[in-house]
Design a protein around this motif. Structure first.
Motif, PDB file in Angstrom:
ATOM      1  N   GLN A 120       0.762  -1.231  -0.034  1.00  0.00           N
ATOM      2  CA  GLN A 120       0.098   0.045   0.014  1.00  0.00           C
ATOM      3  C   GLN A 120       0.892   1.193  -0.008  1.00  0.00           C
ATOM      4  O   GLN A 120       0.663   2.292  -0.635  1.00  0.00           O
ATOM      5  CB  GLN A 120      -1.098  -0.219   1.136  1.00  0.00           C
ATOM      6  CG  GLN A 120      -1.886  -0.872   1.092  1.00  0.00           C
ATOM      7  CD  GLN A 120      -2.856  -0.964   2.517  1.00  0.00           C
ATOM      8  OE1 GLN A 120      -2.457  -0.539   3.435  1.00  0.00           O
ATOM      9  NE2 GLN A 120      -3.857  -2.017   2.522  1.00  0.00           N
ATOM     10  N   GLU A 121       1.879   1.215   0.780  1.00  0.00           N
ATOM     11  CA  GLU A 121       2.671   2.404   0.927  1.00  0.00           C
ATOM     12  C   GLU A 121       3.394   2.647  -0.485  1.00  0.00           C
ATOM     13  O   GLU A 121       3.673   3.878  -0.816  1.00  0.00           O
ATOM     14  CB  GLU A 121       3.878   2.210   2.335  1.00  0.00           C
ATOM     15  CG  GLU A 121       3.037   2.409   3.575  1.00  0.00           C
ATOM     16  CD  GLU A 121       2.582   3.750   3.669  1.00  0.00           C
ATOM     17  OE1 GLU A 121       3.372   4.712   3.177  1.00  0.00           O
ATOM     18  OE2 GLU A 121       1.550   3.753   4.146  1.00  0.00           O
ATOM     19  N   LEU A 122       3.954   1.671  -1.063  1.00  0.00           N
ATOM     20  CA  LEU A 122       4.554   1.672  -2.384  1.00  0.00           C
ATOM     21  C   LEU A 122       3.595   2.117  -3.395  1.00  0.00           C
ATOM     22  O   LEU A 122       4.211   3.105  -4.331  1.00  0.00           O
ATOM     23  CB  LEU A 122       5.307   0.344  -2.772  1.00  0.00           C
ATOM     24  CG  LEU A 122       6.462  -0.035  -2.021  1.00  0.00           C
ATOM     25  CD1 LEU A 122       6.851  -1.508  -2.159  1.00  0.00           C
ATOM     26  CD2 LEU A 122       7.632   0.942  -2.113  1.00  0.00           C
ATOM     27  N   ASP A 123       2.379   1.563  -3.595  1.00  0.00           N
ATOM     28  CA  ASP A 123       1.691   2.077  -4.383  1.00  0.00           C
ATOM     29  C   ASP A 123       1.301   3.681  -4.250  1.00  0.00           C
ATOM     30  O   ASP A 123       1.136   4.336  -5.265  1.00  0.00           O
ATOM     31  CB  ASP A 123       0.074   1.246  -4.332  1.00  0.00           C
ATOM     32  CG  ASP A 123       0.514  -0.037  -4.899  1.00  0.00           C
ATOM     33  OD1 ASP A 123       1.456  -0.389  -5.681  1.00  0.00           O
ATOM     34  OD2 ASP A 123      -0.474  -1.114  -4.547  1.00  0.00           O
ATOM     35  N   ALA A 124       0.839   4.156  -3.047  1.00  0.00           N
ATOM     36  CA  ALA A 124       1.031   5.478  -2.577  1.00  0.00           C
ATOM     37  C   ALA A 124       2.082   6.387  -3.102  1.00  0.00           C
ATOM     38  O   ALA A 124       1.627   7.539  -3.378  1.00  0.00           O
ATOM     39  CB  ALA A 124       0.588   5.425  -1.043  1.00  0.00           C
ATOM     40  N   ALA A 125       3.018   5.910  -3.031  1.00  0.00           N
ATOM     41  CA  ALA A 125       4.183   6.760  -3.430  1.00  0.00           C
ATOM     42  C   ALA A 125       4.308   6.822  -4.930  1.00  0.00           C
ATOM     43  O   ALA A 125       5.063   7.697  -5.194  1.00  0.00           O
ATOM     44  CB  ALA A 125       5.445   5.941  -2.796  1.00  0.00           C
ATOM     45  N   GLY A 126       3.442   6.134  -5.506  1.00  0.00           N
ATOM     46  CA  GLY A 126       3.608   6.267  -7.096  1.00  0.00           C
ATOM     47  C   GLY A 126       4.885   5.560  -7.808  1.00  0.00           C
ATOM     48  O   GLY A 126       5.276   6.456  -8.460  1.00  0.00           O
TER      49      GLY A 126
END
Length: 113
Positions: A98-104
């Motif tokens: 989730q954090e990696l996806d949110a970081a774009g």
């Protein structure tokens, strides 16, 4: 560090006392790479496999970025009290994704964990 576990008399053990198939690695370098080995010897079998996996990954994905993450439970909390199954690591991996996806990240569908 309990050196009695790793020593036989005045010499260092070459094999793990619980599993003789595992070879102990005492040197601070492996294949000309510096190791973090302050807490005792490392397992040579694992070092060989780790190096193989890293080299294979570099061949498969030429834009590879690897990091090491050491997970620890908060102080005073015993792992058995939190989750005796793999749910803790699964929850961590889900949160990490989730954090990696949110970081774009640039290639969300590329090489993943």
């Amino acid at each position: 560090m309990n050196t009695a576990l790793y020593n036989v008399g005045q010499r260092r053990r070459k094999r793990h006392q619980d599993n003789p198939a595992l070879k102990l690695w005492w040197d601070i370098y492996y294949q000309n790479m510096l190791l973090q080995s302050r807490k005792g010897p490392l397992i040579k079998n694992y070092l060989e496999k780790l190096l193989f996996v890293m080299n294979q990954s570099r061949q498969d994905c030429n834009r590879l970025f690897a990091i090491r993450i050491d997970l620890h439970y908060p102080g005073g909390i015993h792992a058995g009290l939190i989750a005796p199954q793999n749910s803790t690591i699964s929850a961590f991996l889900q949160y990490l994704h989730q954090e990696l996806d949110a970081a774009g990240i640039k290639y969300p569908g590329g090489c993943r964990l």
